[in-house]
Motif scaffolding. Structure first.
Motif, PDB file in Angstrom:
ATOM      1  N   GLY A  14       0.812  -1.209   0.000  1.00 54.21           N
ATOM      2  CA  GLY A  14       0.000   0.000   0.000  1.00 54.21           C
ATOM      3  C   GLY A  14       0.844   1.257   0.000  1.00 54.21           C
ATOM      4  N   VAL A  15       1.917   1.264   0.801  1.00 54.89           N
ATOM      5  CA  VAL A  15       2.820   2.417   0.870  1.00 54.89           C
ATOM      6  C   VAL A  15       3.491   2.662  -0.478  1.00 54.89           C
ATOM      7  CG1 VAL A  15       5.001   3.222   1.855  1.00 54.89           C
ATOM      8  CG2 VAL A  15       3.213   2.354   3.353  1.00 54.89           C
ATOM      9  N   LEU A  16       3.919   1.587  -1.130  1.00 57.86           N
ATOM     10  CA  LEU A  16       4.548   1.730  -2.445  1.00 57.86           C
ATOM     11  C   LEU A  16       3.584   2.378  -3.436  1.00 57.86           C
ATOM     12  CD1 LEU A  16       6.409  -1.698  -2.721  1.00 57.86           C
ATOM     13  CD2 LEU A  16       7.467   0.561  -2.576  1.00 57.86           C
ATOM     14  N   ILE A  17       2.326   1.981  -3.379  1.00 57.21           N
ATOM     15  CA  ILE A  17       1.332   2.564  -4.286  1.00 57.21           C
ATOM     16  C   ILE A  17       1.090   4.030  -3.940  1.00 57.21           C
ATOM     17  CG2 ILE A  17      -1.098   2.501  -4.969  1.00 57.21           C
ATOM     18  CD1 ILE A  17      -0.973  -0.560  -4.626  1.00 57.21           C
ATOM     19  N   PHE A  18       0.958   4.335  -2.644  1.00 57.31           N
ATOM     20  CA  PHE A  18       0.719   5.712  -2.215  1.00 57.31           C
ATOM     21  C   PHE A  18       1.900   6.631  -2.496  1.00 57.31           C
ATOM     22  CE2 PHE A  18      -2.361   4.052   1.235  1.00 57.31           C
ATOM     23  CZ  PHE A  18      -3.416   4.061   0.322  1.00 57.31           C
ATOM     24  N   SER A  19       3.092   6.063  -2.630  1.00 57.33           N
ATOM     25  CA  SER A  19       4.279   6.890  -2.850  1.00 57.33           C
ATOM     26  C   SER A  19       4.197   7.685  -4.142  1.00 57.33           C
ATOM     27  CB  SER A  19       5.538   6.003  -2.872  1.00 57.33           C
ATOM     28  OG  SER A  19       5.740   5.383  -1.615  1.00 57.33           O
ATOM     29  N   GLY A  20       3.425   7.193  -5.080  1.00 55.37           N
ATOM     30  CA  GLY A  20       3.277   7.912  -6.341  1.00 55.37           C
ATOM     31  C   GLY A  20       2.183   8.966  -6.313  1.00 55.37           C
ATOM     32  N   SER A  21       1.483   9.090  -5.190  1.00 57.05           N
ATOM     33  CA  SER A  21       0.319   9.980  -5.142  1.00 57.05           C
ATOM     34  C   SER A  21       0.687  11.445  -5.312  1.00 57.05           C
ATOM     35  CB  SER A  21      -0.435   9.790  -3.821  1.00 57.05           C
ATOM     36  OG  SER A  21      -0.934   8.475  -3.706  1.00 57.05           O
ATOM     37  N   LEU A  22       1.650  11.935  -4.517  1.00 57.24           N
ATOM     38  CA  LEU A  22       1.986  13.356  -4.580  1.00 57.24           C
ATOM     39  C   LEU A  22       2.648  13.746  -5.910  1.00 57.24           C
ATOM     40  CD1 LEU A  22       3.081  14.169  -0.919  1.00 57.24           C
ATOM     41  CD2 LEU A  22       0.928  14.696  -2.064  1.00 57.24           C
ATOM     42  N   PRO A  23       3.611  12.970  -6.433  1.00 56.56           N
ATOM     43  CA  PRO A  23       4.125  13.305  -7.766  1.00 56.56           C
ATOM     44  C   PRO A  23       3.037  13.293  -8.829  1.00 56.56           C
ATOM     45  CG  PRO A  23       5.627  11.796  -6.666  1.00 56.56           C
ATOM     46  CD  PRO A  23       4.395  11.867  -5.821  1.00 56.56           C
ATOM     47  N   ALA A 234      -5.428  -3.569   9.437  1.00 54.60           N
ATOM     48  CA  ALA A 234      -6.340  -4.425  10.187  1.00 54.60           C
ATOM     49  C   ALA A 234      -5.645  -5.679  10.704  1.00 54.60           C
ATOM     50  CB  ALA A 234      -7.538  -4.809   9.313  1.00 54.60           C
ATOM     51  N   LEU A 235      -4.743  -6.259   9.891  1.00 56.01           N
ATOM     52  CA  LEU A 235      -4.069  -7.499  10.290  1.00 56.01           C
ATOM     53  C   LEU A 235      -2.867  -7.255  11.185  1.00 56.01           C
ATOM     54  CD1 LEU A 235      -4.095  -9.535   6.937  1.00 56.01           C
ATOM     55  CD2 LEU A 235      -5.574  -9.845   8.928  1.00 56.01           C
ATOM     56  N   GLY A 236      -2.078  -6.230  10.868  1.00 53.73           N
ATOM     57  CA  GLY A 236      -0.828  -6.015  11.599  1.00 53.73           C
ATOM     58  C   GLY A 236      -0.898  -4.997  12.716  1.00 53.73           C
ATOM     59  N   GLY A 237      -2.008  -4.272  12.829  1.00 55.77           N
ATOM     60  CA  GLY A 237      -2.131  -3.252  13.858  1.00 55.77           C
ATOM     61  C   GLY A 237      -1.978  -1.854  13.272  1.00 55.77           C
ATOM     62  N   ILE A 238      -2.842  -0.942  13.707  1.00 55.31           N
ATOM     63  CA  ILE A 238      -2.841   0.402  13.147  1.00 55.31           C
ATOM     64  C   ILE A 238      -1.538   1.128  13.443  1.00 55.31           C
ATOM     65  CG2 ILE A 238      -4.003   2.651  13.205  1.00 55.31           C
ATOM     66  CD1 ILE A 238      -6.569   1.143  14.010  1.00 55.31           C
ATOM     67  N   ALA A 239      -1.140   1.124  14.710  1.00 49.46           N
ATOM     68  CA  ALA A 239       0.059   1.871  15.102  1.00 49.46           C
ATOM     69  C   ALA A 239       1.318   1.281  14.479  1.00 49.46           C
ATOM     70  CB  ALA A 239       0.183   1.890  16.624  1.00 49.46           C
ATOM     71  N   GLY A 240       1.441  -0.056  14.502  1.00 45.25           N
ATOM     72  CA  GLY A 240       2.655  -0.696  14.012  1.00 45.25           C
ATOM     73  C   GLY A 240       2.832  -0.584  12.517  1.00 45.25           C
ATOM     74  N   VAL A 241       1.856  -1.066  11.758  1.00 43.50           N
ATOM     75  CA  VAL A 241       1.948  -1.027  10.296  1.00 43.50           C
ATOM     76  C   VAL A 241       1.984   0.419   9.804  1.00 43.50           C
ATOM     77  CG1 VAL A 241       0.770  -1.642   8.146  1.00 43.50           C
ATOM     78  CG2 VAL A 241       0.854  -3.275  10.019  1.00 43.50           C
ATOM     79  N   GLY A 242       1.354   1.315  10.551  1.00 40.85           N
ATOM     80  CA  GLY A 242       1.368   2.724  10.171  1.00 40.85           C
ATOM     81  C   GLY A 242       2.764   3.304  10.074  1.00 40.85           C
ATOM     82  N   GLN A 243       3.740   2.701  10.788  1.00 40.26           N
ATOM     83  CA  GLN A 243       5.117   3.201  10.740  1.00 40.26           C
ATOM     84  C   GLN A 243       5.758   3.011   9.369  1.00 40.26           C
ATOM     85  OE1 GLN A 243       6.374   4.976  13.446  1.00 40.26           O
ATOM     86  NE2 GLN A 243       4.207   4.667  13.906  1.00 40.26           N
ATOM     87  N   LEU A 244       5.195   2.122   8.559  1.00 36.84           N
ATOM     88  CA  LEU A 244       5.729   1.942   7.204  1.00 36.84           C
ATOM     89  C   LEU A 244       5.624   3.221   6.386  1.00 36.84           C
ATOM     90  CD1 LEU A 244       4.289  -1.593   6.359  1.00 36.84           C
ATOM     91  CD2 LEU A 244       6.701  -1.001   6.635  1.00 36.84           C
ATOM     92  N   GLN A 245       4.741   4.117   6.813  1.00 33.76           N
ATOM     93  CA  GLN A 245       4.599   5.384   6.097  1.00 33.76           C
ATOM     94  C   GLN A 245       5.863   6.232   6.183  1.00 33.76           C
ATOM     95  OE1 GLN A 245       0.054   6.647   6.789  1.00 33.76           O
ATOM     96  NE2 GLN A 245       1.075   5.847   8.581  1.00 33.76           N
ATOM     97  N   LEU A 246       6.735   5.934   7.145  1.00 27.36           N
ATOM     98  CA  LEU A 246       8.008   6.647   7.227  1.00 27.36           C
ATOM     99  C   LEU A 246       8.854   6.412   5.981  1.00 27.36           C
ATOM    100  CD1 LEU A 246       8.997   6.001  10.962  1.00 27.36           C
ATOM    101  CD2 LEU A 246       8.410   8.206   9.939  1.00 27.36           C
ATOM    102  N   LEU A 247       8.616   5.295   5.299  1.00 30.98           N
ATOM    103  CA  LEU A 247       9.366   4.992   4.087  1.00 30.98           C
ATOM    104  C   LEU A 247       8.791   5.696   2.862  1.00 30.98           C
ATOM    105  CD1 LEU A 247       9.739   1.125   4.603  1.00 30.98           C
ATOM    106  CD2 LEU A 247      11.425   2.894   5.139  1.00 30.98           C
ATOM    107  N   GLN A 248       7.541   6.133   2.964  1.00 30.31           N
ATOM    108  CA  GLN A 248       6.865   6.723   1.811  1.00 30.31           C
ATOM    109  C   GLN A 248       7.554   7.965   1.258  1.00 30.31           C
ATOM    110  OE1 GLN A 248       2.593   6.769   2.135  1.00 30.31           O
ATOM    111  NE2 GLN A 248       2.391   8.507   0.740  1.00 30.31           N
TER     112      GLN A 248
END
Length: 294
Positions: A14-23, A234-248
């Motif tokens: 999901g993060v990889l897909i969202f990474s193209g959003s702003l460009p 939903a599967l990995g936890g909101i707070a935990g998986v949400g940290q992947l956004q740091l890579l975005q």
């Protein structure tokens, strides 16, 4: 363990897909009005979401789900796309992308407030360090020349964090693609007329890059990306998986450099390594701790 791993892998996709959003959004708003882009992307995705729900004969949400779905719609269908589109009229996508470094903290906070999660204390330390590294990277050349753009991006982060957390909470019962589809369908009565009203008088002046940008944010950023993202939360936890956004920001910066020829400094590599370390640490301590009750 497998469930958690699947959640993190889905979240990363999901993060990889969202990474193209702003460009892609910046490409679109160079030739199209930001409000039209916001409404059009929601309308296109909403029609596709409606067809999916109809094709799979999904049951209507219960009455208790309507308010949370409205929060999802306000956060990720209307708020974040509109605020970022307006911000990108004042700042570059490379500068806007670094604000995404605050999104994991916002998502984690709303995960606590709305999702009932209680990560361990070291999780917050790693989360703060990761966000701090991204913000320091953003400010390496001083404050942005456009305070308006910065304020708009900060507001976008807040509403998006709420939409992410609320959608993840609903996804545990309704399913990831169902949540974003219903949120988009709820937005259609407003977005469809606005799209028609705000449409350009002619598309003759609109270049192909702008149309490709609009297509990307409509199909991937507004619909497909959320299928994986909400499943991951939903599967990995909101707070935990949400940290992947740091890579975005770093995925997005590379896309900005490739597609928009925006300058990306070499310091990005150092900061990216620090962020990956913080994400790994946050993942380790993201398991919810029990809360003692009297």
């Amino acid at each position: 363990m497998k469930k958690t791993t699947d959640g993190w892998l889905s979240g990363l996709l999901g993060v990889l897909i969202f990474s193209g959003s702003l460009p892609a959004t910046r490409l679109a708003v160079q030739s199209l009005d930001p409000i039209f882009v916001t409404c059009a992307r929601a309308t296109i995705a909403g029609v596709l979401g409606f067809l999916l729900l109809l094709g799979y004969r999904e049951a209507r949400p219960e009455r208790r789900d309507l308010f949370p779905l409205l929060l999802v719609a306000l956060g990720v269908v209307l708020g974040f796309p509109l605020l970022t589109a307006l911000a990108l009229r004042h700042i570059t996508s490379a500068h806007a992308i670094v604000f995404v470094g605050l999104l994991p903290l916002a998502t984690a906070i709303f995960g606590v407030l709305r999702g009932g999660e209680r990560p361990q204390m070291p999780f917050w330390v790693f989360s703060a360090l990761g966000s701090g590294a991204v913000i320091a990277f953003a400010m390496r050349n001083g404050v942005s020349a456009s305070p308006i753009g910065d304020v708009l991006m900060l507001l976008a982060i807040v509403v998006c964090g709420l939409g992410y957390a609320e959608g993840a909470r609903l996804s545990r019962r309704l399913g990831g693609w169902q949540v974003i589809s219903w949120a988009l369908v709820l937005s259609l009565p407003i977005m469809l007329p606005l799209s028609w009203w705000m449409r350009p008088a002619t598309f003759d002046h609109v270049g192909q890059p702008a149309l490709w940008g609009l297509a990307y944010v409509s199909l991937f950023s507004m619909l497909i990306g959320f299928v994986f993202w909400y499943r991951g939360l939903a599967l990995g936890g909101i707070a935990g998986v949400g940290q992947l956004q740091l890579l975005q920001p770093f995925f997005g910066l590379m896309l900005a450099a490739a597609l928009l020829h925006e300058k990306v400094p070499a310091a990005m590599i150092v900061v990216a390594i620090a962020v990956v370390t913080c994400v790994a640490g946050a993942r380790h301590f993201s398991r919810t701790v029990a809360v003692r009750r009297p």
